[in-house]
Design a protein around this motif. Structure first.
Motif, short mmCIF file in Angstrom:
data_model
loop_
_atom_site.label_atom_id
_atom_site.label_comp_id
_atom_site.label_asym_id
_atom_site.label_seq_id
_atom_site.Cartn_x
_atom_site.Cartn_y
_atom_site.Cartn_z
N LEU A 1 -7.03 0.41 -1.05
CA LEU A 1 -6.68 0.04 -2.45
C LEU A 1 -7.10 -1.39 -2.44
O LEU A 1 -7.54 -1.93 -3.53
CB LEU A 1 -5.15 0.19 -2.69
CG LEU A 1 -4.58 1.62 -2.92
CD1 LEU A 1 -3.09 1.75 -2.96
CD2 LEU A 1 -5.29 2.16 -4.23
N CYS A 2 -6.73 -2.36 -1.55
CA CYS A 2 -7.13 -3.73 -1.59
C CYS A 2 -8.70 -3.77 -1.74
O CYS A 2 -8.96 -4.72 -2.61
CB CYS A 2 -6.65 -4.42 -0.47
SG CYS A 2 -4.92 -4.93 -0.06
N ASP A 3 -9.37 -3.13 -0.85
CA ASP A 3 -10.83 -3.18 -1.03
C ASP A 3 -11.35 -2.73 -2.22
O ASP A 3 -12.58 -3.07 -2.71
CB ASP A 3 -11.21 -2.43 0.23
CG ASP A 3 -11.09 -3.12 1.56
OD1 ASP A 3 -11.07 -4.32 1.73
OD2 ASP A 3 -11.03 -2.51 2.55
N ALA A 4 -10.81 -1.59 -2.96
CA ALA A 4 -11.26 -1.06 -4.15
C ALA A 4 -10.81 -1.70 -5.32
O ALA A 4 -11.60 -1.93 -6.37
CB ALA A 4 -10.71 0.54 -4.05
N TYR A 5 -9.58 -2.29 -5.53
CA TYR A 5 -8.98 -2.92 -6.71
C TYR A 5 -8.70 -4.59 -6.54
O TYR A 5 -8.35 -4.82 -7.42
CB TYR A 5 -7.95 -1.87 -7.12
CG TYR A 5 -8.19 -0.75 -7.52
CD1 TYR A 5 -8.95 -0.37 -8.64
CD2 TYR A 5 -7.95 0.22 -6.57
CE1 TYR A 5 -9.09 0.92 -9.19
CE2 TYR A 5 -8.33 1.73 -6.96
CZ TYR A 5 -8.83 1.91 -8.08
OH TYR A 5 -9.30 3.16 -8.46
N GLY A 6 -8.66 -4.84 -5.48
CA GLY A 6 -8.50 -6.09 -5.14
C GLY A 6 -7.14 -6.59 -4.75
O GLY A 6 -6.02 -5.62 -5.03
N ALA A 7 -6.90 -7.50 -3.89
CA ALA A 7 -5.87 -7.58 -3.06
C ALA A 7 -4.29 -7.87 -4.02
O ALA A 7 -3.32 -7.76 -3.99
CB ALA A 7 -5.80 -8.49 -1.99
N ILE B 1 0.98 -7.23 -6.18
CA ILE B 1 1.91 -7.13 -7.36
C ILE B 1 2.46 -5.73 -7.41
O ILE B 1 3.92 -5.65 -7.54
CB ILE B 1 1.23 -7.58 -8.77
CG1 ILE B 1 0.96 -8.95 -8.46
CG2 ILE B 1 2.02 -7.13 -9.79
CD1 ILE B 1 -0.07 -9.47 -9.81
N GLY B 2 1.70 -4.69 -7.16
CA GLY B 2 2.26 -3.31 -7.02
C GLY B 2 3.24 -3.02 -5.92
O GLY B 2 4.31 -2.45 -6.04
N ALA B 3 2.79 -3.62 -4.70
CA ALA B 3 4.00 -3.49 -3.39
C ALA B 3 5.10 -4.28 -3.65
O ALA B 3 5.99 -3.55 -3.47
CB ALA B 3 2.94 -3.90 -2.11
N VAL B 4 4.89 -5.58 -4.27
CA VAL B 4 6.57 -6.03 -4.30
C VAL B 4 7.09 -5.36 -5.38
O VAL B 4 8.44 -5.11 -5.35
CB VAL B 4 6.04 -7.69 -4.82
CG1 VAL B 4 7.17 -8.31 -4.96
CG2 VAL B 4 5.15 -8.51 -3.59
N GLY B 5 6.43 -5.01 -6.43
CA GLY B 5 7.23 -4.29 -7.47
C GLY B 5 7.91 -3.14 -6.98
O GLY B 5 9.05 -2.70 -7.28
N GLY C 1 3.41 -2.61 2.07
CA GLY C 1 2.30 -3.52 1.87
C GLY C 1 2.95 -5.07 1.59
O GLY C 1 1.89 -6.00 1.62
N LEU C 2 3.91 -5.37 2.11
CA LEU C 2 4.44 -6.71 1.86
C LEU C 2 3.65 -7.44 2.73
O LEU C 2 3.14 -8.72 2.56
CB LEU C 2 5.88 -6.88 2.10
CG LEU C 2 6.90 -6.40 0.73
CD1 LEU C 2 8.36 -6.71 1.14
CD2 LEU C 2 6.41 -6.91 -0.28
#
Length: 501
Positions: free
Chosen positions: A78-84, A89-93, A124-125
């Protein structure tokens, strides 16, 4: 191939430092949560399920670990596809949602389920934050940068402070605050990430290998369950464990097949063509095994052989945390004086192996101050390894695969810890049974007189075998670290070379 979206303007030096501070707060949040729950188990059980709660306590840890490990490979892709930034933000949320639900849980079943939700975000944190830190690094900065020493500082500090914070919150407020305390910190991280971080929005194709991620999750979950249940809830040769083991191996085989054939794999097999990445993954897995062997069996030694209460035994982690923190503060200065990352990894492996070897020489009458000193040395070793291995892998990875390489090394550490739990548990059980056939380890504390003295001596001999085995694991890590070859600054990364080939 989708074009990489540009960042919203270059970040200034001050913004990079503020971004690094946000990352460090995020890592502290992750490390604290790994250790904070252990101090509040008694009030949790007393409040939610005083009858059967103790039997379900292991699942408070397992639910978080299973969920966090299962999603690790997907986070990298996901980081490589959509940006870290978006993924962070999604992982922290998700982590904050799980924390709020855990604090509001009304039963052990609810708390365990919400811990799994928290684990999905928690996976993901630390891993996604490491990707963000790599992208925040000054473009003119070579090597692993200044982030390697932070692994020892934060890891050591969290190991020492986590249980203490948990105990204070549980004793003076309420056990629910060990989860609620995440909310203001996490909201601060979210706000800072939105306002400060200016990172690439994407770094390659947007295809996601959901089948590969599912197979990776099935393999990791199966392996963790085998190590959790084997020899405890079910015999190693029981149909349940054998069947689960076979299913786990099948999931591994299917995962490898999928990674070899998928257009956008979650863990590209091409990464293993890069020596630094291949060695980094292997050493991180061995570090996970050695760390599991150290912490778990030091606690057992102190409680069974020396009669130290469980709460007091946890305080013996503080010397190890001190060693990790001290070397974390010193390691960047050592790099500035010419120490290569390879030298630091070799030194760290040697210190950890020596400390475990010395722990293996412990007896029923060994000075507890000597044990503390050996744990300081172990912390010095681990503080040189944690963080720097991630830097080695990140420096060698192609830029468009930075995410999967970073989460890959975290994945191997988790799997190494699971294998270490199974391996060392089997070693201890067989060594103890060889001297005390038919005597359960839990019955040692109920013995008296010569029978107890003999059983304690047998247990110490058995746990010494575990420490020697863990020392052997770290010696193997040392040999692998010696195979790393420093890369001149002007030379492109091995990952970029492999990509060009």
């Amino acid at each position: 191939m989708a074009a990489t979206a540009p960042a919203a303007g270059p970040m200034t030096g001050a913004e990079r430092k503020l971004g690094m501070l946000i990352c460090l707060i995020t890592i502290i949040l992750a490390v604290l949560d790994m250790n904070i729950v252990s101090a509040a188990t008694v009030p949790i059980v007393r409040d939610l399920d005083p009858v059967h709660g103790v039997d379900r306590l292991p699942w408070l840890v397992s639910a978080f670990a299973l969920a966090a490990t299962a999603v690790l490979p997907l986070y990298g892709r996901l980081c490589d596809a959509y940006g870290a930034k978006r993924v962070l933000i999604g992982a922290v949320g998700t982590f904050l949602l799980g924390s709020a639900l855990c604090g509001a849980a009304q039963s052990m079943e609810q708390l365990i389920a919400f811990r799994a939700v928290q684990g999905i975000g928690g996976g993901g944190l630390m891993s996604v934050t490491m990707v963000v830190m790599a992208q925040l690094k000054d473009p003119d900065e070579e090597g692993s940068g200044g982030g390697g020493g932070f692994g020892g500082i934060v890891g050591g500090g969290g190991m020492a402070v986590g249980p203490l914070v948990g105990a204070l919150l549980a004793d003076h407020l309420d056990w629910r605050w060990i989860f609620y305390v995440n909310l203001p910190i996490g909201l601060l991280v979210l706000l800072g990430a939105v306002l400060v971080l200016k990172l690439p929005a994407s770094a390659g194709r947007r295809g996601l290998d959901f089948l590969g991620a599912t197979l990776a999750a099935a393999f990791a979950t199966g392996l963790l369950l085998v190590t959790e249940w084997g020899g405890k809830d079910h015999a190693w040769t029981s149909p349940e464990i054998l069947g689960l083991g076979a299913a786990t191996l099948l999931a591994l085989g299917l995962f490898l097949w999928r990674q070899a054939t998928a257009a956008d794999p979650v863990l590209p097999l091409s990464l293993f063509r890069v020596p630094e990445i291949r060695i980094g993954f292997a050493v991180q897995g061995l570090v996970g095994m050695g760390l599991m062997g150290a912490i778990m069996y030091v606690m057992l030694y102190l409680q069974v052989a020396r009669g130290v209460a469980a709460t007091s035994a946890s305080l013996y982690l503080i010397p190890m945390a001190v060693g990790m923190t001290a070397v974390g503060l010193a390691v960047n200065k050592l790099e500035a004086r010419g120490w290569s990352v390879r030298t630091i990894l070799v030194s760290g492996s040697a210190c950890a192996a020596t400390a475990l070897l010395l722990l293996g020489l412990s007896g029923p009458e060994t000075s507890l101050w000597l044990v503390r000193a050996e744990l300081v040395l172990l912390g010095v070793g681990l503080g040189q390894l944690i963080g720097h291995l991630i830097g080695v892998v990140q420096d060698a990875a192609p830029r468009h695969q930075l995410g999967v390489a970073t989460t890959g090394i975290r994945f191997f550490q988790t799997l190494g810890g699971a294998l270490g739990a199974a391996l060392f548990g089997t070693v201890l059980a067989r060594a103890f049974d060889g001297s005390e056939p038919g005597l359960p380890l839990g019955a040692v504390g109920r013995l008296t007189g010569p029978a107890r003295a003999h059983a304690v001596a047998s247990f110490v001999d058995a746990v010494d075998v575990v420490f020697f085995s863990a020392a052997g694991v770290m010696a193997l890590a040392l040999l692998l670290a010696l195979r790393l070859k420093p890369r001149p600054a002007a030379e492109p990364s091995r990952g970029e070379q492999a990509l060009a080939a």
